[in-house]
Design a protein around this motif. Structure first.
Motif, mmCIF file in Angstrom:
data_model
loop_
_atom_site.group_PDB
_atom_site.id
_atom_site.type_symbol
_atom_site.label_atom_id
_atom_site.label_comp_id
_atom_site.label_asym_id
_atom_site.label_seq_id
_atom_site.Cartn_x
_atom_site.Cartn_y
_atom_site.Cartn_z
ATOM 1 N N SER A 96 0.833 -1.211 0.000
ATOM 2 C CA SER A 96 0.000 0.000 0.000
ATOM 3 C C SER A 96 0.863 1.256 0.000
ATOM 4 O O SER A 96 0.520 2.248 -0.656
ATOM 5 N N ILE A 97 1.986 1.210 0.705
ATOM 6 C CA ILE A 97 2.900 2.363 0.693
ATOM 7 C C ILE A 97 3.450 2.559 -0.712
ATOM 8 O O ILE A 97 3.471 3.674 -1.241
ATOM 9 N N LEU A 98 3.895 1.475 -1.319
ATOM 10 C CA LEU A 98 4.439 1.541 -2.674
ATOM 11 C C LEU A 98 3.386 2.041 -3.660
ATOM 12 O O LEU A 98 3.652 2.924 -4.475
ATOM 13 N N ARG A 99 2.179 1.503 -3.567
ATOM 14 C CA ARG A 99 1.090 1.938 -4.456
ATOM 15 C C ARG A 99 0.797 3.426 -4.266
ATOM 16 O O ARG A 99 0.678 4.174 -5.228
ATOM 17 N N PRO A 107 6.400 6.824 -11.800
ATOM 18 C CA PRO A 107 7.706 6.785 -12.461
ATOM 19 C C PRO A 107 7.565 6.309 -13.906
ATOM 20 O O PRO A 107 6.520 5.811 -14.305
ATOM 21 N N THR A 108 8.601 6.465 -14.627
ATOM 22 C CA THR A 108 8.651 5.903 -15.971
ATOM 23 C C THR A 108 9.621 4.734 -15.906
ATOM 24 O O THR A 108 10.822 4.892 -16.070
ATOM 25 N N ALA A 109 9.083 3.568 -15.587
ATOM 26 C CA ALA A 109 9.913 2.380 -15.429
ATOM 27 C C ALA A 109 9.481 1.314 -16.413
ATOM 28 O O ALA A 109 8.332 1.282 -16.842
ATOM 29 N N SER A 110 10.390 0.456 -16.739
ATOM 30 C CA SER A 110 10.068 -0.656 -17.621
ATOM 31 C C SER A 110 9.748 -1.880 -16.781
ATOM 32 O O SER A 110 10.048 -1.931 -15.597
ATOM 33 N N ALA A 111 9.165 -2.859 -17.410
ATOM 34 C CA ALA A 111 8.824 -4.100 -16.721
ATOM 35 C C ALA A 111 10.096 -4.855 -16.363
ATOM 36 O O ALA A 111 11.127 -4.667 -16.999
ATOM 37 N N ALA A 135 6.488 -3.722 -12.957
ATOM 38 C CA ALA A 135 7.853 -3.184 -12.972
ATOM 39 C C ALA A 135 8.413 -3.006 -11.566
ATOM 40 O O ALA A 135 9.623 -2.895 -11.391
ATOM 41 N N HIS A 136 7.548 -3.002 -10.564
ATOM 42 C CA HIS A 136 8.001 -2.763 -9.188
ATOM 43 C C HIS A 136 7.917 -3.998 -8.299
ATOM 44 O O HIS A 136 8.269 -3.938 -7.126
ATOM 45 N N TYR A 137 7.451 -5.142 -8.831
ATOM 46 C CA TYR A 137 7.378 -6.363 -8.032
ATOM 47 C C TYR A 137 8.750 -6.819 -7.560
ATOM 48 O O TYR A 137 8.952 -7.104 -6.393
#
Length: 159
Positions: A96-99, A107-111, A135-137
């Motif tokens: 939840s913090i990350l979300r 951010p502009t992140a890739s998978a 991309a954040h898992y």
């Protein structure tokens, strides 16, 4: 109460272990949720640090319970599904913090690389971290793993 006395209240060793595991996960989840709730909702770094510190503090205060839920598996014991929901409380707080942080500043992140995705149970991750993109898992799971490793009370005695 000694261990022998506890068996009077449980029909099997597995019932006793399940009760102890449920209590440990519940206590840890409560400690983390309370610590994180005290921090301003928009201060994601402080929320994250409060969560990590609460896990570590709980682990150091409860080394036996920590070892039971995160240590070496008990031979022959298969944890029932009752324990799974409780086991996800801390990762759910972190998710939840990350979300919330990602919603505030996308951010502009890739998978993650396909090889990383191939070993992930994406459905389970999405259930615990709804709204967190793939991309954040991997980074989130790496942090969780590091937190568990650094919270081991046995390591504290060696330092």
């Amino acid at each position: 109460m000694c261990i022998r006395d506890r068996y009077r209240y449980f029909a099997t060793r597995d019932e006793l272990l399940t009760a102890l595991i449920i209590d440990a996960y519940s206590d840890l989840g409560t400690a983390v949720e309370q610590a994180e709730a005290k921090v301003k909702r928009t201060d994601f770094r402080k929320r994250w640090r409060a969560t990590c510190r609460a896990v570590r503090a709980w682990a150091l205060e409860n080394p036996n319970e920590y070892a039971l839920i995160f240590g070496t598996p008990v031979p022959g014991y298969q944890a029932p599904l009752d324990t799974v929901v409780l086991a996800t409380r801390v990762p759910a707080v972190m998710g939840s913090i990350l979300r919330n942080a990602l919603e505030a500043a996308p951010p502009t992140a890739s998978a993650p690389p396909a090889r990383a995705q191939s070993f992930l149970d994406v459905e389970s991750i999405e259930a615990v971290m709804p709204g967190v993109d793939s991309a954040h898992y991997v980074p989130a799971l790496m942090v969780w793993t590091c937190l568990l490793y650094t919270s081991d009370a046995a390591d504290e005695e060696d330092s």
